[in-house]
Design a protein around this motif. Sequence first.
Motif, PDB file in Angstrom:
ATOM      1  N   GLU A 336      -3.849  12.825  18.704  1.00  0.00           N
ATOM      2  CA  GLU A 336      -5.027  12.171  18.125  1.00  0.00           C
ATOM      3  C   GLU A 336      -4.613  10.781  17.674  1.00  0.00           C
ATOM      4  O   GLU A 336      -3.658  10.613  16.915  1.00  0.00           O
ATOM      5  CB  GLU A 336      -5.576  12.944  16.929  1.00  0.00           C
ATOM      6  N   LEU A 337      -5.329   9.785  18.141  1.00  0.00           N
ATOM      7  CA  LEU A 337      -5.037   8.405  17.776  1.00  0.00           C
ATOM      8  C   LEU A 337      -5.991   7.945  16.681  1.00  0.00           C
ATOM      9  O   LEU A 337      -7.207   8.110  16.800  1.00  0.00           O
ATOM     10  CB  LEU A 337      -5.179   7.495  18.999  1.00  0.00           C
ATOM     11  N   ILE A 338      -5.444   7.378  15.623  1.00  0.00           N
ATOM     12  CA  ILE A 338      -6.256   6.722  14.595  1.00  0.00           C
ATOM     13  C   ILE A 338      -5.764   5.278  14.499  1.00  0.00           C
ATOM     14  O   ILE A 338      -4.658   5.021  14.019  1.00  0.00           O
ATOM     15  CB  ILE A 338      -6.148   7.434  13.234  1.00  0.00           C
ATOM     16  N   TRP A 339      -6.569   4.365  15.011  1.00  0.00           N
ATOM     17  CA  TRP A 339      -6.195   2.943  15.025  1.00  0.00           C
ATOM     18  C   TRP A 339      -6.756   2.290  13.765  1.00  0.00           C
ATOM     19  O   TRP A 339      -7.937   2.404  13.463  1.00  0.00           O
ATOM     20  CB  TRP A 339      -6.758   2.263  16.270  1.00  0.00           C
ATOM     21  N   ILE A 340      -5.893   1.603  13.029  1.00  0.00           N
ATOM     22  CA  ILE A 340      -6.298   1.013  11.750  1.00  0.00           C
ATOM     23  C   ILE A 340      -5.938  -0.466  11.741  1.00  0.00           C
ATOM     24  O   ILE A 340      -4.790  -0.849  11.989  1.00  0.00           O
ATOM     25  CB  ILE A 340      -5.622   1.744  10.577  1.00  0.00           C
ATOM     26  N   LYS A 341      -6.940  -1.293  11.485  1.00  0.00           N
ATOM     27  CA  LYS A 341      -6.751  -2.742  11.478  1.00  0.00           C
ATOM     28  C   LYS A 341      -6.912  -3.277  10.058  1.00  0.00           C
ATOM     29  O   LYS A 341      -7.913  -3.006   9.395  1.00  0.00           O
ATOM     30  CB  LYS A 341      -7.777  -3.399  12.407  1.00  0.00           C
ATOM     31  N   PHE A 342      -5.917  -4.041   9.609  1.00  0.00           N
ATOM     32  CA  PHE A 342      -5.890  -4.588   8.249  1.00  0.00           C
ATOM     33  C   PHE A 342      -6.134  -6.103   8.310  1.00  0.00           C
ATOM     34  O   PHE A 342      -5.507  -6.807   9.111  1.00  0.00           O
ATOM     35  CB  PHE A 342      -4.527  -4.342   7.589  1.00  0.00           C
ATOM     36  N   ASP A 343      -7.024  -6.614   7.418  1.00  0.00           N
ATOM     37  CA  ASP A 343      -7.301  -8.056   7.362  1.00  0.00           C
ATOM     38  C   ASP A 343      -7.338  -8.530   5.922  1.00  0.00           C
ATOM     39  O   ASP A 343      -7.802  -7.810   5.020  1.00  0.00           O
ATOM     40  CB  ASP A 343      -8.646  -8.376   8.030  1.00  0.00           C
ATOM     41  N   TYR A 344      -6.859  -9.780   5.721  1.00  0.00           N
ATOM     42  CA  TYR A 344      -6.961 -10.406   4.408  1.00  0.00           C
ATOM     43  C   TYR A 344      -8.420 -10.677   4.059  1.00  0.00           C
ATOM     44  O   TYR A 344      -9.269 -10.824   4.938  1.00  0.00           O
ATOM     45  CB  TYR A 344      -6.203 -11.743   4.393  1.00  0.00           C
ATOM     46  N   GLN A 345      -8.703 -10.741   2.746  1.00  0.00           N
ATOM     47  CA  GLN A 345     -10.013 -11.132   2.236  1.00  0.00           C
ATOM     48  C   GLN A 345      -9.841 -12.316   1.291  1.00  0.00           C
ATOM     49  O   GLN A 345      -8.717 -12.707   0.965  1.00  0.00           O
ATOM     50  CB  GLN A 345     -10.679  -9.962   1.508  1.00  0.00           C
ATOM     51  N   ALA A 346     -10.964 -12.899   0.850  1.00  0.00           N
ATOM     52  CA  ALA A 346     -10.899 -14.062  -0.044  1.00  0.00           C
ATOM     53  C   ALA A 346     -10.142 -13.727  -1.324  1.00  0.00           C
ATOM     54  O   ALA A 346      -9.324 -14.521  -1.816  1.00  0.00           O
ATOM     55  CB  ALA A 346     -12.310 -14.549  -0.368  1.00  0.00           C
ATOM     56  N   ASP A 347     -10.420 -12.554  -1.874  1.00  0.00           N
ATOM     57  CA  ASP A 347      -9.655 -12.059  -3.031  1.00  0.00           C
ATOM     58  C   ASP A 347      -8.260 -11.694  -2.529  1.00  0.00           C
ATOM     59  O   ASP A 347      -8.110 -10.866  -1.630  1.00  0.00           O
ATOM     60  CB  ASP A 347     -10.362 -10.838  -3.615  1.00  0.00           C
ATOM     61  N   GLU A 348      -7.230 -12.288  -3.087  1.00  0.00           N
ATOM     62  CA  GLU A 348      -5.878 -12.107  -2.558  1.00  0.00           C
ATOM     63  C   GLU A 348      -5.401 -10.657  -2.612  1.00  0.00           C
ATOM     64  O   GLU A 348      -4.499 -10.259  -1.865  1.00  0.00           O
ATOM     65  CB  GLU A 348      -4.882 -12.998  -3.302  1.00  0.00           C
ATOM     66  N   ASN A 349      -5.997  -9.826  -3.453  1.00  0.00           N
ATOM     67  CA  ASN A 349      -5.596  -8.420  -3.541  1.00  0.00           C
ATOM     68  C   ASN A 349      -6.439  -7.505  -2.651  1.00  0.00           C
ATOM     69  O   ASN A 349      -6.109  -6.329  -2.483  1.00  0.00           O
ATOM     70  CB  ASN A 349      -5.706  -7.935  -4.993  1.00  0.00           C
TER      71      ASN A 349
END
Length: 360
Positions: A336-349
Amino acid sequence: MKIIKLSGKNENSIIESVVDVLSKGGLVVYPTETCYGIGADVTNQSAVDKVIKYKKKRQGKALLIAVADKEMAGKYVKINEIAENIYDNYLPGPISVVSKSKGYVAKGVEADDKTIGIRMPKYCLVLKIIKKFGKPVTSTSANSSYKKTPYSVKDILENISKKQKDLIDLIIDAGELPKNKPSTVINTTLNEIQILREGDVNLKSPKKVITKSENETKKLAKTLIQKNRNLGKKPIVFALQGELGTGKTQFAKGLAKTLGIKEAILSPTFILMREYDFKFKSKKLKFFHADTYRIFEEKEFIDLGFKNMVKKPNIVVIEWAEKVSKTLRELKNSFELIWIKFDYQADENARKIEYSNEIL
């Protein structure tokens, strides 16, 4: 009715036998990656009538058909841009693509709206048979309508009548098949993908979450692993994509903690792979944590032993997964593949995290 057991030595003779039966308008039961199907020449009215008679109580339902490749499909249906994307990126595989018919099949194959569902099974023998035959064959499941899904020849023969058995000319017995879901059925005739039946392949839009701290990213990991029905039953690969510092390693830490791993989870950037032991119920399993940032060719990832990792229901976490996406796509039926994409937001945290069962 003749039954031939499939072995590594009789594939060519089986292909010849099946093509002979199909050419004469007969019915063949054959294995696929989802279940056993029943095949007939889709251009032969007598053969298609036999399939409909065999299935019983279909009340005008269309028949799925199987093709060898996109080119063959294009002779029988109109392939638009949406369908072409599915053919190019997901097939062969457990997906049925519904498109407008060109009208070259026997009556009973098309739906009332003049569409046809096309399968390209991820089963080498079947693709070779269809290519040799030169035309599509029906690909409906080999059970009588509303009866048990046929994962073995026994499932079929114990749940059909003598009259139905008499309609079958040849059965290819590949033993008991894995109990996978039926194919995902996708309507491509509209301006967007419409899922008509959900199978193992999920093409729905990815889910999106905003986390506002490292702790929330870890909690998301905890939620995804705790709610996963395949935990301990099937290998699960978490493919993590995102720039440095977006939370990939924090997500891996959240998974490990949820699985009861007490060791510190460190980024494996310089050694490429770390492994940890964990138990799920009574099973002793492995948690593999890979970082492909320094990999130049996907073969290096295979050389790390990836194929062996997914032979058992282990958990595999891959950071910089986009660098090995070709390998994951080729082997996706093994786990089972779970692809997860992470991106920065304006709030640094804060981080925007998208996840899906398909490569994003």
